[in-house]
Design an enzyme around this catalytic site. Structure first.
Site, PDB file in Angstrom:
ATOM      1  N   LYS A 182      -0.002 -10.068  -1.350  1.00  0.00           N
ATOM      2  CA  LYS A 182      -0.238  -8.679  -0.927  1.00  0.00           C
ATOM      3  C   LYS A 182       0.913  -8.151  -0.068  1.00  0.00           C
ATOM      4  O   LYS A 182       1.725  -8.925   0.446  1.00  0.00           O
ATOM      5  CB  LYS A 182      -1.559  -8.574  -0.148  1.00  0.00           C
ATOM      6  CG  LYS A 182      -2.775  -8.990  -0.947  1.00  0.00           C
ATOM      7  CD  LYS A 182      -2.950  -8.188  -2.222  1.00  0.00           C
ATOM      8  CE  LYS A 182      -4.247  -8.500  -2.922  1.00  0.00           C
ATOM      9  NZ  LYS A 182      -4.162  -8.481  -4.375  1.00  0.00           N
TER      10      LYS A 182
HETATM   11  C1  PLP Z   1      -8.452  -5.263  -6.082  1.00  0.00           C
HETATM   12  C2  PLP Z   1      -8.794  -6.506  -5.333  1.00  0.00           C
HETATM   13  N1  PLP Z   1      -9.968  -6.584  -4.702  1.00  0.00           N
HETATM   14  C3  PLP Z   1     -10.333  -7.677  -4.000  1.00  0.00           C
HETATM   15  C4  PLP Z   1      -9.507  -8.763  -3.923  1.00  0.00           C
HETATM   16  C5  PLP Z   1      -9.951  -9.978  -3.168  1.00  0.00           C
HETATM   17  O1  PLP Z   1      -9.111 -10.199  -2.076  1.00  0.00           O
HETATM   18  P1  PLP Z   1      -9.185 -11.601  -1.308  1.00  0.00           P
HETATM   19  O2  PLP Z   1      -8.444 -12.598  -2.112  1.00  0.00           O
HETATM   20  O3  PLP Z   1      -8.514 -11.305   0.020  1.00  0.00           O
HETATM   21  O4  PLP Z   1     -10.610 -11.917  -1.143  1.00  0.00           O
HETATM   22  C6  PLP Z   1      -8.253  -8.737  -4.553  1.00  0.00           C
HETATM   23  C7  PLP Z   1      -7.361  -9.906  -4.476  1.00  0.00           C
HETATM   24  O5  PLP Z   1      -6.429 -10.111  -5.166  1.00  0.00           O
HETATM   25  C8  PLP Z   1      -7.893  -7.588  -5.281  1.00  0.00           C
HETATM   26  O6  PLP Z   1      -6.710  -7.507  -5.916  1.00  0.00           O
END
Ligand code: PLP
Length: 384
Positions: A182
């Protein structure tokens, strides 16, 4: 052959120095460094409160629970996203109700939301795909008319703005990811915003077992008996994660400018390649430029991915639509053709290598590989 990675982080000395600061103190878990990050991130976003958590998935789950959304409830969302957007809804006990997306951006189509509202609908959960914000003014107007909450999935969009609206501004909660690739990262991590005091207090309890005292409280005030006032989870960010994030927060805008320059160059060179479509932005929008996807002929997409792979160029598919994944077909009964726009994008999309320190010559290597792979269709295709 020059290999081009899909992503490369730029963490180094500043992050190590900040971690050393944490190591010099007694508190590795949630403490002063997390509080410092929460204050700085809230200031950056212009929000009243932020809590640091372990992931965006956890943040989404907590947001739903804090808003009392659970079994029997429906949450309107997009199938064109990472699976966590929907698994968080299922973890809360509610049911995701998909609505199709805009063909040129992949974002939830606000024009289709109203038709999906039922007496069981409790919230809308938009995702700012690739870094372009959804039409939050339109979604807020619908939510207000039907008494719905909005939870934003901002995993792709920290720096964005659209029609003067920033992440967290028009929603009850906005959820952020600090996953490995990210724009802001600490390997795994996340954050949640809420402007309402009652909501942030519920979230604070949900983040740590529903406990009324934390380890940092014990360190500061000495031991006092604590209670558990609600069922909570284990979603608290620790001081080491916060330390890794602090220097990146300070250079966030500079890195956005770097990604904007790279995106502009990609757009310039790829616009000349027949058969390549670049997802649109919107007027009056600052695009957070998290990913750089292109859309190509669905019949060619997977062949292009393997051509890239042969040339050691990293690519990813963001995303195959959620409703067609096995679990969702089987448990929610979705099938092919339910959301044709998301399905078309899911079949056509490839995310190209993209990160702020990417050398400009890598863009040319990727563009050349894409153009030559696209225009060298294999013989089997010619015969078919
Ligand atoms: C659009 C979206 N939502 C939610 C998530 C989930 O994030 P996390 O890995 O921090 O739980 C991601 C992770 O890549 C994502 O791209």
């Amino acid at each position: 052959m020059q290999a081009v990675p899909f992503f490369q982080h730029d963490l180094g000395r500043p992050e190590l120095d900040e971690i050393a600061d944490v190591f010099a103190g007694p508190m590795l878990t949630t403490g002063d460094k997390v509080a410092e990050f929460e204050r700085a991130f809230a200031d950056y976003l212009g929000r009243r409160h932020v809590l640091g958590v372990t992931s965006c998935t956890g943040a989404l789950h907590m947001a739903l629970l804090a808003l009392n959304i659970g079994p029997g409830d429906e949450v309107i969302t997009t199938p064109m996203t990472f699976v966590a957007t929907s698994t968080a809804i299922l973890e809360s006990g509610a049911r995701p109700i998909f609505v199709d997306v805009e063909p040129d951006t992949g974002n939830l189509d606000a024009c289709l939301v109203e038709a999906a509202i039922t007496p069981r609908t409790r919230a809308i959960l938009p995702v700012h795909l690739y870094g372009l914000m959804c039409d939050m003014r339109a979604l807020r107007e619908i939510a207000d008319r039907f008494g719905l909450a909005i939870i934003e999935d901002c995993a792709h969009c920290v720096e964005g703005m659209r029609d003067g609206v920033r992440p967290g501004e028009f929603s009850d909660c906005a959820c952020f990811s600090f996953y490995a690739t990210k724009n802001l990262t600490c390997g795994e991590g996340g954050a949640i915003t809420a402007d309402r005091d009652d909501l942030i207090e519920r979230l604070r309890l949900l983040r740590l077992h529903g406990m009324t005292k934390t380890a940092a409280d014990r360190y500061r005030e000495g031991y006092a008996h604590w209670d558990v006032t609600m069922l909570g989870w284990k979603y608290n960010m620790d001081n080491i994660q916060a330390a890794i994030l602090m220097p990146q927060l300070r250079r966030l805008e500079v890195k956005l400018r770097d990604r904007e320059r790279l995106a502009a160059r990609y757009i310039e060179i790829l616009s000349c390649v027949p058969g390549v479509t670049i997802p649109a932005s919107r007027r009056h929008a600052i695009h957070a430029r998290h990913l750089f996807p292109v859309f190509v002929d669905a019949k060619e997409r997977d062949r292009l991915i393997s051509e890239f792979s042969k040339r050691q160029i990293g690519t990813v598919v963001n995303y195959r639509p959620i409703h067609l994944l096995k679990y969702f077909r089987e448990t929610l009964g979705y099938c092919d053709g339910d959301f044709p726009v998301a399905e078309a994008i899911g079949a056509e999309t490839i995310s190209l290598p993209f990160y702020p320190t990417m050398p400009f010559e890598f863009l040319d290597i990727v563009a050349e590989a894409l153009a030559s792979a696209l225009h060298s269709a294999p013989a089997v295709h010619a015969l078919a």
